[in-house]
Scaffold this active site. Structure first.
Site, PDB file in Angstrom:
ATOM      1  N   GLY A 132       0.824  -1.215   0.000  1.00 29.34           N
ATOM      2  CA  GLY A 132       0.000   0.000   0.000  1.00 29.34           C
ATOM      3  C   GLY A 132       0.846   1.247   0.000  1.00 29.34           C
ATOM      4  O   GLY A 132       0.535   2.227   0.685  1.00 29.34           O
TER       5      GLY A 132
ATOM      6  N   ARG B  91       1.025   6.087  -2.084  1.00 35.36           N
ATOM      7  CA  ARG B  91       0.689   7.441  -1.667  1.00 35.36           C
ATOM      8  C   ARG B  91       0.450   7.458  -0.157  1.00 35.36           C
ATOM      9  O   ARG B  91       0.509   6.432   0.512  1.00 35.36           O
ATOM     10  CB  ARG B  91      -0.552   7.947  -2.400  1.00 35.36           C
ATOM     11  CG  ARG B  91      -1.809   7.138  -2.124  1.00 35.36           C
ATOM     12  CD  ARG B  91      -3.005   7.667  -2.885  1.00 35.36           C
ATOM     13  NE  ARG B  91      -4.217   6.949  -2.537  1.00 35.36           N
ATOM     14  CZ  ARG B  91      -5.432   7.275  -2.959  1.00 35.36           C
ATOM     15  NH1 ARG B  91      -5.593   8.336  -3.746  1.00 35.36           N
ATOM     16  NH2 ARG B  91      -6.487   6.566  -2.596  1.00 35.36           N
TER      17      ARG B  91
ATOM     18  N   TYR C 248     -14.176  -1.784  11.233  1.00 36.16           N
ATOM     19  CA  TYR C 248     -12.782  -1.335  11.110  1.00 36.16           C
ATOM     20  C   TYR C 248     -12.020  -1.608  12.404  1.00 36.16           C
ATOM     21  O   TYR C 248     -10.892  -2.112  12.378  1.00 36.16           O
ATOM     22  CB  TYR C 248     -12.761   0.157  10.778  1.00 36.16           C
ATOM     23  CG  TYR C 248     -11.385   0.745  10.614  1.00 36.16           C
ATOM     24  CD1 TYR C 248     -10.644   0.523   9.461  1.00 36.16           C
ATOM     25  CD2 TYR C 248     -10.837   1.561  11.602  1.00 36.16           C
ATOM     26  CE1 TYR C 248      -9.383   1.083   9.291  1.00 36.16           C
ATOM     27  CE2 TYR C 248      -9.587   2.128  11.443  1.00 36.16           C
ATOM     28  CZ  TYR C 248      -8.859   1.886  10.290  1.00 36.16           C
ATOM     29  OH  TYR C 248      -7.611   2.436  10.136  1.00 36.16           O
TER      30      TYR C 248
END
Length: 260
Positions: free
Chosen positions: A12, A15, A164
């Protein structure tokens, strides 16, 4: 520490926090392989930034949620720049559902567990096997590491994004388990728990949290920056804290501190 060139692999990493981690590792002399689901202009900018820091960079496209592709993904990573000495598990997704946890649909939790937990666990499993097979040097001074980027929500319960929180709590336990398993192989394992970090991922909740930040809702009353996470990863990966493993580092301006 070994004189052999160090190589880091950041998932990942095209950015945001991933890019900041890649730059920090480059600053510590690591060649850096960046992974993400797409190679776009952001990925090219990250690669340029790595090269601008005087080290080699490479990009390997792939989705960590696709377990069947892990073996080929890691083969490309190892072939790109050589044996990996630091894996940073940064790839992850945020919940697409914000609201009453009594209404979370199964597909939302499945998506989060599939990427944040299942994908991360099995990618780390295969990477750890490769790192063990690559072993050489002094086992008493870990010169290699695996770093998990979790979240303050690993321990701070937020019912509005319960799925999450559950996925990040899973990463916290995963980090502890890998620390126990890999210590004998000279591989240190660390967990970093970011707080409120200013990134593209938090842009949609900026207004929600900014007032809390500005009103000193936690001790260091400012938004965290991606570079704050990057610097922490750099220190750990560089072996500047050689007698630690299995720890959780809160990079959150003190947000996690319990107050009365």
């Amino acid at each position: 520490m070994s004189d052999t060139k160090k190589v880091a692999f950041v998932t990942g990493g095209r950015r945001g926090i991933g890019r900041a981690i890649a730059y920090a590792l480059a600053g510590h002399g690591f060649d850096v392989v960046v992974n993400d689901v797409v190679r776009d202009d952001s990925a090219e900018e990250t690669l340029e930034g790595i090269a601008g820091r005087g080290v080699r960079g490479a990009f390997v496209e792939g989705d960590i949620a696709d377990l069947d592709k892990h073996e080929s993904l890691l083969a490309k990573v190892w072939d790109a720049l050589g044996p990996v000495s630091c894996l940073v598990n940064n790839a992850g997704v945020q919940t697409a559902f914000r609201g009453d946890m009594l209404n979370i649909p199964p597909e939302s939790l499945d998506r989060l567990l599939g990427v944040n937990v299942r994908g991360t666990f099995f990618l780390t499993q295969q990477a750890a096997r490769r790192m063990i097979a690559d072993r050489s040097g002094d086992m008493t001074r870990p010169d290699r590491s695996i770093i998990f980027i979790s979240s303050g929500n690993a321990v701070i319960a937020t019912p509005g994004q319960a799925d999450y929180c559950i996925s990040k709590a899973g990463i916290a336990m995963m980090s502890s388990l890998y620390a126990l398993r890999l210590a004998e192989h000279g591989i240190a394992v660390h967990e970093i728990r970011p707080g409120i970090i200013r990134t593209d991922m938090t842009a949609d909740v900026f207004d929600k949290y900014d007032g809390w930040v500005q009103s000193r809702g936690f001790p260091q009353a400012r938004w965290g920056e991606a570079e704050d996470i990057g610097r922490t990863v750099g220190v750990l990966a560089a072996g500047l804290m050689p007698y630690v493993t299995g720890g959780a580092y809160h990079v959150d301006g003190g947000m996690h501190i319990r107050r009365t």
